[in-house]
Design an enzyme around this catalytic site. Structure first.
Site, PDB file in Angstrom:
ATOM      1  N   PHE A 158      23.319  71.500  18.236  1.00  0.00           N
ATOM      2  CA  PHE A 158      23.008  70.052  17.121  1.00  0.00           C
ATOM      3  C   PHE A 158      21.946  69.480  17.335  1.00  0.00           C
ATOM      4  O   PHE A 158      21.510  69.340  16.042  1.00  0.00           O
ATOM      5  CB  PHE A 158      24.352  69.621  18.488  1.00  0.00           C
ATOM      6  CG  PHE A 158      23.682  68.540  19.008  1.00  0.00           C
ATOM      7  CD1 PHE A 158      22.661  67.500  19.185  1.00  0.00           C
ATOM      8  CD2 PHE A 158      23.405  69.194  20.364  1.00  0.00           C
ATOM      9  CE1 PHE A 158      22.262  66.933  20.011  1.00  0.00           C
ATOM     10  CE2 PHE A 158      22.951  68.599  21.503  1.00  0.00           C
ATOM     11  CZ  PHE A 158      22.245  67.351  21.456  1.00  0.00           C
TER      12      PHE A 158
ATOM     13  N   LYS B 124      26.059  80.376  11.027  1.00  0.00           N
ATOM     14  CA  LYS B 124      27.100  79.270  11.713  1.00  0.00           C
ATOM     15  C   LYS B 124      26.155  78.121  12.476  1.00  0.00           C
ATOM     16  O   LYS B 124      25.858  78.005  13.221  1.00  0.00           O
ATOM     17  CB  LYS B 124      27.714  79.745  12.905  1.00  0.00           C
ATOM     18  CG  LYS B 124      29.193  78.724  13.041  1.00  0.00           C
ATOM     19  CD  LYS B 124      30.335  79.151  14.785  1.00  0.00           C
ATOM     20  CE  LYS B 124      29.136  78.091  15.565  1.00  0.00           C
ATOM     21  NZ  LYS B 124      28.908  76.920  15.735  1.00  0.00           N
TER      22      LYS B 124
ATOM     23  N   GLU C  67      28.937  72.526  15.626  1.00  0.00           N
ATOM     24  CA  GLU C  67      30.084  72.125  15.113  1.00  0.00           C
ATOM     25  C   GLU C  67      29.598  70.496  15.250  1.00  0.00           C
ATOM     26  O   GLU C  67      30.660  69.724  14.748  1.00  0.00           O
ATOM     27  CB  GLU C  67      31.639  72.567  15.350  1.00  0.00           C
ATOM     28  CG  GLU C  67      31.791  71.801  16.865  1.00  0.00           C
ATOM     29  CD  GLU C  67      30.450  73.118  18.177  1.00  0.00           C
ATOM     30  OE1 GLU C  67      29.578  73.976  17.666  1.00  0.00           O
ATOM     31  OE2 GLU C  67      31.046  73.738  19.145  1.00  0.00           O
TER      32      GLU C  67
ATOM     33  N   SER D 101      22.459  76.090  24.515  1.00  0.00           N
ATOM     34  CA  SER D 101      22.354  75.620  25.883  1.00  0.00           C
ATOM     35  C   SER D 101      22.224  77.460  27.180  1.00  0.00           C
ATOM     36  O   SER D 101      22.924  78.407  26.360  1.00  0.00           O
ATOM     37  CB  SER D 101      23.544  75.305  27.110  1.00  0.00           C
ATOM     38  OG  SER D 101      25.352  76.107  26.610  1.00  0.00           O
TER      39      SER D 101
ATOM     40  N   CYS E 255      14.770  70.814  23.612  1.00  0.00           N
ATOM     41  CA  CYS E 255      14.977  71.960  24.924  1.00  0.00           C
ATOM     42  C   CYS E 255      13.070  71.627  25.444  1.00  0.00           C
ATOM     43  O   CYS E 255      12.676  72.615  26.061  1.00  0.00           O
ATOM     44  CB  CYS E 255      14.398  73.341  24.276  1.00  0.00           C
ATOM     45  SG  CYS E 255      13.678  73.707  23.230  1.00  0.00           S
TER      46      CYS E 255
ATOM     47  N   GLU F 163      19.317  70.316  33.825  1.00  0.00           N
ATOM     48  CA  GLU F 163      18.340  70.374  32.335  1.00  0.00           C
ATOM     49  C   GLU F 163      20.198  69.153  32.140  1.00  0.00           C
ATOM     50  O   GLU F 163      20.944  69.281  31.579  1.00  0.00           O
ATOM     51  CB  GLU F 163      19.278  70.609  31.295  1.00  0.00           C
ATOM     52  CG  GLU F 163      18.438  70.621  30.262  1.00  0.00           C
ATOM     53  CD  GLU F 163      18.991  71.695  28.923  1.00  0.00           C
ATOM     54  OE1 GLU F 163      19.562  72.466  28.452  1.00  0.00           O
ATOM     55  OE2 GLU F 163      18.074  71.742  27.672  1.00  0.00           O
TER      56      GLU F 163
HETATM   57  P1  NAD Z   1      25.490  75.056  23.007  1.00  0.00           P
HETATM   58  O1  NAD Z   1      25.225  76.196  23.505  1.00  0.00           O
HETATM   59  O2  NAD Z   1      26.950  74.286  23.064  1.00  0.00           O
HETATM   60  O3  NAD Z   1      26.147  74.945  21.059  1.00  0.00           O
HETATM   61  C1  NAD Z   1      25.117  76.508  20.762  1.00  0.00           C
HETATM   62  C2  NAD Z   1      25.731  76.893  19.495  1.00  0.00           C
HETATM   63  O4  NAD Z   1      26.696  77.743  20.149  1.00  0.00           O
HETATM   64  C3  NAD Z   1      26.571  76.068  18.443  1.00  0.00           C
HETATM   65  O5  NAD Z   1      27.140  76.588  17.427  1.00  0.00           O
HETATM   66  C4  NAD Z   1      27.966  76.363  19.519  1.00  0.00           C
HETATM   67  O6  NAD Z   1      28.860  75.870  18.424  1.00  0.00           O
HETATM   68  C5  NAD Z   1      27.903  77.679  19.577  1.00  0.00           C
HETATM   69  N1  NAD Z   1      29.102  78.513  20.857  1.00  0.00           N
HETATM   70  C6  NAD Z   1      29.567  77.106  21.797  1.00  0.00           C
HETATM   71  N2  NAD Z   1      30.615  77.916  22.258  1.00  0.00           N
HETATM   72  C7  NAD Z   1      30.151  79.741  22.051  1.00  0.00           C
HETATM   73  C8  NAD Z   1      30.494  80.901  22.583  1.00  0.00           C
HETATM   74  N3  NAD Z   1      31.513  80.485  23.702  1.00  0.00           N
HETATM   75  N4  NAD Z   1      30.462  82.070  21.981  1.00  0.00           N
HETATM   76  C9  NAD Z   1      29.087  81.906  21.154  1.00  0.00           C
HETATM   77  N5  NAD Z   1      29.188  79.947  20.454  1.00  0.00           N
HETATM   78  C10 NAD Z   1      29.629  79.312  21.019  1.00  0.00           C
HETATM   79  O7  NAD Z   1      24.465  74.307  22.853  1.00  0.00           O
HETATM   80  P2  NAD Z   1      24.036  72.369  21.808  1.00  0.00           P
HETATM   81  O8  NAD Z   1      24.745  71.903  22.658  1.00  0.00           O
HETATM   82  O9  NAD Z   1      24.633  72.678  20.612  1.00  0.00           O
HETATM   83  O10 NAD Z   1      22.384  71.764  21.956  1.00  0.00           O
HETATM   84  C11 NAD Z   1      21.831  71.687  23.416  1.00  0.00           C
HETATM   85  C12 NAD Z   1      20.590  72.980  23.955  1.00  0.00           C
HETATM   86  O11 NAD Z   1      20.791  73.630  23.006  1.00  0.00           O
HETATM   87  C13 NAD Z   1      20.156  72.366  25.458  1.00  0.00           C
HETATM   88  O12 NAD Z   1      20.630  73.065  26.210  1.00  0.00           O
HETATM   89  C14 NAD Z   1      19.230  72.870  24.535  1.00  0.00           C
HETATM   90  O13 NAD Z   1      18.040  72.964  25.550  1.00  0.00           O
HETATM   91  C15 NAD Z   1      19.044  73.938  23.955  1.00  0.00           C
HETATM   92  N6  NAD Z   1      18.090  73.920  23.083  1.00  0.00           N
HETATM   93  C16 NAD Z   1      17.053  75.361  23.563  1.00  0.00           C
HETATM   94  C17 NAD Z   1      16.119  75.175  22.801  1.00  0.00           C
HETATM   95  C18 NAD Z   1      15.049  75.819  23.298  1.00  0.00           C
HETATM   96  O14 NAD Z   1      14.474  76.766  21.580  1.00  0.00           O
HETATM   97  N7  NAD Z   1      14.915  77.092  23.993  1.00  0.00           N
HETATM   98  C19 NAD Z   1      16.024  74.226  21.012  1.00  0.00           C
HETATM   99  C20 NAD Z   1      16.946  74.004  21.109  1.00  0.00           C
HETATM  100  C21 NAD Z   1      18.067  73.122  21.707  1.00  0.00           C
END
Ligand code: NAD
Length: 509
Positions: A173, A197, A200, A250, A305, A400
């Site tokens: 997000f 994708k 959401e 995450s 991140c 985090e």
């Molecule tokens: P999230 O892990 O909740 O969601 C990321 C994506 O995964 C979304 O598209 C979500 O719909 C999808 N998803 C959810 N459940 C899933 C499943 N069971 N299987 C496959 N896909 C699934 O992350 P978020 O809350 O949207 O973003 C924040 C996190 O992202 C933080 O932990 C942040 O550190 C990390 N982040 C990392 C970087 C990096 O470069 N390392 C960059 C941006 C954000």
């Protein structure tokens, strides 16, 4: 071909053009983009709340397995023609996309802010970082010539870079435009068809990106957008015709996607969460560290991140800490700092502050007492929060939090600071603030992090230097941007050619 995106209009007054996020009059209908057409998914309804206002600004339906199957099938057909299109021609589409994007930068930034909670300045900066990756992709037509050599008389060898076919990307997000644009331009220009994708929580920006690509002449089926949550993501990762998956989000889900994808023989690059440390040494420049550290943990309201999460204050750094608090205190919610993504996350951050206090931390600045902005009533707001005397084993020091909270751990020596830094299993970023080169060099060498900074609060490398962490912050080989991303989205075909027998034959001729 679509015309100018007209699905959402902002009426800016000149005076507030760059400062106020506009509400939408009607809820935006967000759809899938499949085979060059916008159409609704067939799954459950999902509502999108704006962190600025707390009300529903968009609605959509999740994509089902049938939606995913149809989309991947159309992408697979379209990819054949796209791969056969010369790289230089594919690149022209990206040039036009760049022009379209810059022409709509402010409106698109408004969409990003509306759904993600960023300030307009942060949204614009994120899009422009995406443009930087796009420019790297544009340069490939001149840089990536493969390579050919006459290896023996009458015999030549050459490399040909070939796309992976249908590739997919799951994005978080917190950067609705930038993170997708880390991968879309490079994957597409290399000849792949790309299934995206979005999160959401922030699906609206995908409308801009797909419409602007269509306007730039991208053939139908080369960029697909599938809306939805975990089930849709799983259906995409599990599809047998998807060869390669990139994930950003995450750590727990990154690891799961990596394991699921690689077990099915796919190439997967999955970037996870972070817990970034700043080593603050007593000789640090006051201005550099005051601004660098406070901007790092408050930028994007700490929801990035690369945000600083822990300060390892070595020796007597009180004057520096005072400066960080002073600067963070001056930030105004809604003007200098954006909102928290959801009510639940805001609640989690409140609880985390309470737990830290109960574990012995001293609150130097309490964001719970900050004044929410009058223009954005109903939104999810938390001011900068500085926790001092945090214990290394407490939650605030280890997990985090993803909010504008910094935990200060007091250390006697650099060795102690580095031991704490390196005992954290994440490995995204680490920075040191000092005027002494040798001490900076020690931190650069010892830090277990993929991105290290000196006197820089957010050590994001600029293209063409690749972005990415190590440890629990990244699963898989290669990098998400820059030249080290090419092996993620393509393979090298090695070709050996001989047209006629040579009189002076050796073992190869
Ligand atoms: P999230 O892990 O909740 O969601 C990321 C994506 O995964 C979304 O598209 C979500 O719909 C999808 N998803 C959810 N459940 C899933 C499943 N069971 N299987 C496959 N896909 C699934 O992350 P978020 O809350 O949207 O973003 C924040 C996190 O992202 C933080 O932990 C942040 O550190 C990390 N982040 C990392 C970087 C990096 O470069 N390392 C960059 C941006 C954000």
């Amino acid at each position: 071909m679509a015309g100018n995106p007209t699905w959402v209009k902002w009426s800016f007054g000149e005076e507030d053009k760059l400062s106020l996020i506009k509400r939408v009059d009607n809820q935006i209908q967000v759809e899938n983009f499949v085979g060059g057409q916008w159409k609704s998914g067939q799954g459950e309804s999902i509502e999108v709340e704006s962190p600025y206002f707390g009300d529903v600004v968009a609605v959509m339906k999740a994509s089902t397995q049938a939606d995913v199957d149809e989309a991947v099938g159309l992408a697979k057909q379209a990819q054949i023609g796209w791969e056969a299109t010369p790289l230089k021609e594919r690149t022209q589409v990206l040039f036009r996309f760049r022009e379209n994007l810059l022409a709509h930068l402010d409106e698109m930034a408004n969409t990003v802010s509306l759904e993600s909670g960023k300030t307009l300045g942060e949204s614009r900066a994120g899009i422009l970082k995406g443009v930087e990756v796009l420019e790297f992709a544009l340069s490939l037509q001149n840089l990536d010539q493969g390579g050919r050599m006459e290896v023996s008389r009458g015999v030549s060898c050459e490399y040909r870079r070939i796309p992976k076919g249908v590739v997919a990307s799951l994005t978080p997000f917190n950067f609705p435009a930038m993170v997708p644009m880390w991968t879309i331009p490079i994957a597409i220009v290399l000849g792949n068809a790309y299934i995206w994708k979005p999160s959401e929580k922030t699906p609206i920006t995908s409308k801009w990106i797909a419409d602007l690509f269509t306007k730039a002449g991208l053939p139908a089926g080369i960029l697909t957008v599938l809306q939805g949550g975990a089930d849709t993501a799983q259906a995409v990762v599990g599809h047998s015709d998807v060869s390669t998956v990139s994930f950003v989000g995450s750590t727990s889900i990154a690891e799961r996607v990596y394991q699921q994808g690689t077990a099915a023989g796919k190439r997967v690059l999955a970037l996870g969460g972070a817990k970034n440390h700043i080593v603050l040494l007593p000789d640090a420049d006051l201005d550099l560290c005051g601004k660098g550290i406070s901007d790092s943990f408050t930028g994007c309201a700490g929801q990035r991140c690369m945000a600083a999460s822990v300060v390892l204050a070595v020796g007597d750094s009180q004057v520096h800490i005072d400066r960080i608090v002073q600067r963070a205190k001056s930030l105004e919610l809604g003007r200098d700092m954006g909102a928290i993504i959801t009510k639940q996350q805001l609640q989690f951050l409140h609880e985390s502050i309470e737990k830290a206090e109960a574990a012995g931390a001293k609150i130097l600045l309490d964001g719970r007492q900050a004044t929410p902005p009058a223009d954005y009533k109903g939104g999810f707001w938390l001011g900068p929060t500085v926790l001092d005397q945090v214990l290394p084993e407490s939650e605030a020091a280890r997990i985090e939090l993803f909010g504008p909270i910094i935990s200060i751990i007091r250390c006697q020596t650099i060795s102690e600071a580095m031991q704490i830094e390196n005992s954290n299993a994440y490995g995204n970023a680490c920075s040191v603030f000092t005027k002494t080169g040798a001490l900076a060099e020690r931190v650069i060498r010892e830090a277990k992090a993929g991105m290290v900074g000196v006197n820089v609060g957010v050590p994001v490398p600029r293209e063409p230097f690749s972005f990415g962490g190590i440890g629990l912050s990244k699963f898989g080989q290669g990098e998400i941007t820059g030249e080290h991303s090419l092996p993620v989205w393509s393979d090298l075909k090695k070709v050996t050619i001989k047209w006629e027998a040579q009189s002076d034959a050796n073992w190869m001729s």
